[in-house]
Design a protein around this motif. Structure first.
Motif: not given
Length: 120
Positions: A43-68
């Motif tokens: 279910g990840s997109s470039v604006t809402t990436r998702k880390m996965s864990a064993t057991g099916g959990g997900t955790l949203n994160y984002a990647l940016y080009r600038d420090s702000g």
């Protein structure tokens, strides 16, 4: 092109900011673009990436080009990639990562794999 891991550490429902790097080596004068895909999380997109864990959990994160952390890093040239010009030497680009606050993931170790694409 070589990318490094971003180690976010423990998540306690508050914003977590960390950074990593991408190293590029291009011929002097060659223009390039560096893009990052959505990653392997379901279910990840470039604006809402998702880390996965064993057991099916997900955790949203984002990647940016600038420090702000306002300019998303995606894969569409001219829109959300990082452009540069080769120098013939190694060039290091910083990737700024963020896990947003107020998520309630299942306990576990979370990870994702994002592919770096160098277009020249």
């Amino acid at each position: 092109v070589v990318g490094s891991a971003i180690a976010f550490g423990a998540y306690t429902q508050t914003v977590v900011n960390q950074s990593g790097s991408i190293t590029v080596l291009c011929t002097n004068g060659t223009t390039y673009n560096v893009g990052l895909d959505a990653g392997t999380g379901s279910g990840s997109s470039v604006t809402t990436r998702k880390m996965s864990a064993t057991g099916g959990g997900t955790l949203n994160y984002a990647l940016y080009r600038d420090s702000g952390r306002t300019n998303n890093w995606g894969s569409t040239i001219g829109t959300d990639t990082q452009a540069g010009t080769g120098t013939g030497l190694l060039q290091t680009l910083t990737v700024y990562g963020q896990i947003p606050a107020s998520q309630t993931p299942l306990a576990g170790a979370y990870s994702d794999t994002v592919t770096v694409t160098l277009t020249y």
